[in-house]
Design an enzyme around this catalytic site. Structure first.
Site, PDB file in Angstrom:
ATOM      1  N   LYS A  19      62.082  68.605  35.414  1.00 10.48           N
ATOM      2  CA  LYS A  19      63.227  69.000  35.717  1.00 10.48           C
ATOM      3  C   LYS A  19      63.210  70.860  36.079  1.00 10.48           C
ATOM      4  O   LYS A  19      63.903  71.035  36.947  1.00 10.48           O
ATOM      5  CB  LYS A  19      64.733  69.039  34.585  1.00 10.48           C
ATOM      6  CG  LYS A  19      64.683  67.541  34.678  1.00 10.48           C
ATOM      7  CD  LYS A  19      65.308  67.191  36.109  1.00 10.48           C
ATOM      8  CE  LYS A  19      66.096  65.689  35.872  1.00 10.48           C
ATOM      9  NZ  LYS A  19      65.929  64.993  36.955  1.00 10.48           N
TER      10      LYS A  19
HETATM   11  N1  PMP Z   1      62.330  61.572  31.336  1.00  9.44           N
HETATM   12  C1  PMP Z   1      63.372  62.473  31.157  1.00  9.44           C
HETATM   13  C2  PMP Z   1      62.686  63.307  29.681  1.00  9.44           C
HETATM   14  C3  PMP Z   1      64.119  63.050  31.959  1.00  9.44           C
HETATM   15  O1  PMP Z   1      64.563  64.604  31.153  1.00  9.44           O
HETATM   16  C4  PMP Z   1      64.697  62.963  32.874  1.00  9.44           C
HETATM   17  C5  PMP Z   1      65.688  63.597  33.447  1.00  9.44           C
HETATM   18  N2  PMP Z   1      66.567  62.813  33.023  1.00  9.44           N
HETATM   19  C6  PMP Z   1      63.920  61.540  33.342  1.00  9.44           C
HETATM   20  C7  PMP Z   1      62.823  60.895  32.900  1.00  9.44           C
HETATM   21  C8  PMP Z   1      64.344  60.787  34.640  1.00  9.44           C
HETATM   22  O2  PMP Z   1      64.204  62.232  35.726  1.00  9.44           O
HETATM   23  P1  PMP Z   1      64.896  62.157  36.638  1.00  9.44           P
HETATM   24  O3  PMP Z   1      66.160  61.794  36.225  1.00  9.44           O
HETATM   25  O4  PMP Z   1      64.614  62.335  37.851  1.00  9.44           O
HETATM   26  O5  PMP Z   1      65.323  60.197  37.737  1.00  9.44           O
END
Ligand code: PMP
Length: 326
Positions: free
Chosen positions: A46
């Protein structure tokens, strides 16, 4: 930590260019690689959207210098936004449902962000609502809204996708990634389909999540422990484009935890539960390719390990399943 070899002027210069590392599992005829996103400065995938989205929003005038960024988040996005906000001269408020990890909330505060908790029962939708209420009260504020803002997927289309293809000389057969907002998979998936239209794009969610409703399934939502992926209400997942996705694989909490433990023990990867789920799903895709059930342009599957297990030690991530789940 990145591949940069020159001195850098800001922590933001260390976002992205993360390592792509072979995962030694599954059939020998298929190569599996994982992008290790814990190498970003805030320890997760992120950080990419924190930097990318805030830079674009400042350029576009969505927010002026000195303003406040208010984001509903499971935690990692809050950390990513907190890092980028301070470096770009902004304040950050993170609206976090209570159930998410204490470590993440401590890190957001350490990075100078304010943390506002919302009730666990209200899910992410409750945090989204609270973020908008706060934005109505605070001047020069903006809710980037990772769940609906196309800049989220664009960050991965512009950075994560090209990095994967560059590292593998374009030889990618399938991309597999957990979906929370789905920004990661939509960005990489769009880039992948442009490189080769037959690239297999696979979403991963925990059992109990209801992404399959996008494809007409009448799945019931149930609680799950895997953190950062899945949805309880597809109406909030505005970035998810079903036409970019060939398959949705569900992984149980038990299987995700077993795999994240295996990844630590056998391969030296300290990763969170969403990486465990992604890795377990990636093995299934690799097996389908190896069995000839799935035809892809190259026998190579790429996934993303979004963050580090150190963030979940207090939740017993390495303990017995019952202890972690409880
Ligand atoms: N894994 C973790 C630990 C996350 O914090 C996130 C973000 N919510 C994701 C996977 C998934 O990423 P995305 O929001 O881009 O689908």
């Amino acid at each position: 930590m990145t591949t940069h070899k020159e001195p850098l002027s800001s922590v933001l210069d260390t976002v992205g260019e993360t390592p792509l590392v072979a995962v030694h599992t599954g059939p020998s005829s298929v190569d599996v690689y994982a992008k290790l996103e814990s190498f970003n400065p805030g320890g997760s995938v992120k950080d990419r959207i924190g930097e990318y989205m805030l830079e674009r929003m400042l350029e576009r005038g969505d927010i002026d210098p000195g303003g406040t960024v208010i984001e509903p988040t499971a935690g990692n996005t809050g950390i990513g936004f907190a890092i980028a906000a301070k470096q770009l001269g902004l304040e950050a408020i993170c609206v976090v449902p209570e159930r998410f990890s204490r470590e993440k909330q401590q890190l957001m505060r350490a990075l100078g962000a304010e943390v506002v908790n919302t009730p666990t029962e209200a899910e992410i939708a409750g945090a989204v609502e609270r973020a908008h209420e706060l934005a109505a009260e605070i001047d020069n504020s903006v809710v980037p809204q990772q769940f609906s803002n196309p800049l989220n997927a664009e960050a991965h289309y512009e950075t994560t996708g090209p990095e994967i293809y560059e590292a593998l000389d374009g030889e990618v057969g399938a991309v597999v990634a957990g979906c929370g907002t789905a920004g990661t998979l939509m960005g990489i998936g769009r880039y992948a389909r442009e490189q080769h239209p037959d690239t297999h794009v696979c979403a991963v969610e925990p059992e109990g999540s209801v992404y399959t409703r996008f494809f007409g399934a009448e799945t019931d939502h149930e609680e799950y422990k895997t953190e950062g992926i899945g949805t309880s209400d597809p109406a909030t997942n505005e970035l998810f484009e079903p036409e970019l996705v060939d398959d949705v694989l569900q992984v149980s909490d038990r299987a995700a935890q077993a795999e994240l433990k295996r990844l630590a023990r056998e391969e030296g990867h300290l990763v969170g539960s969403s990486a465990g789920a992604a890795s377990a799903a990636t093995q299934r895709v690799a097996e389908r390719i190896s069995d000839g059930q799935l035809s892809v342009p190259h026998p190579t599957v790429v996934t993303v390990f979004p963050d580090t297990s150190e963030r979940y030690l207090s939740k017993g991530i390495y303990e017995a399943f019952a202890a972690w789940e409880g």
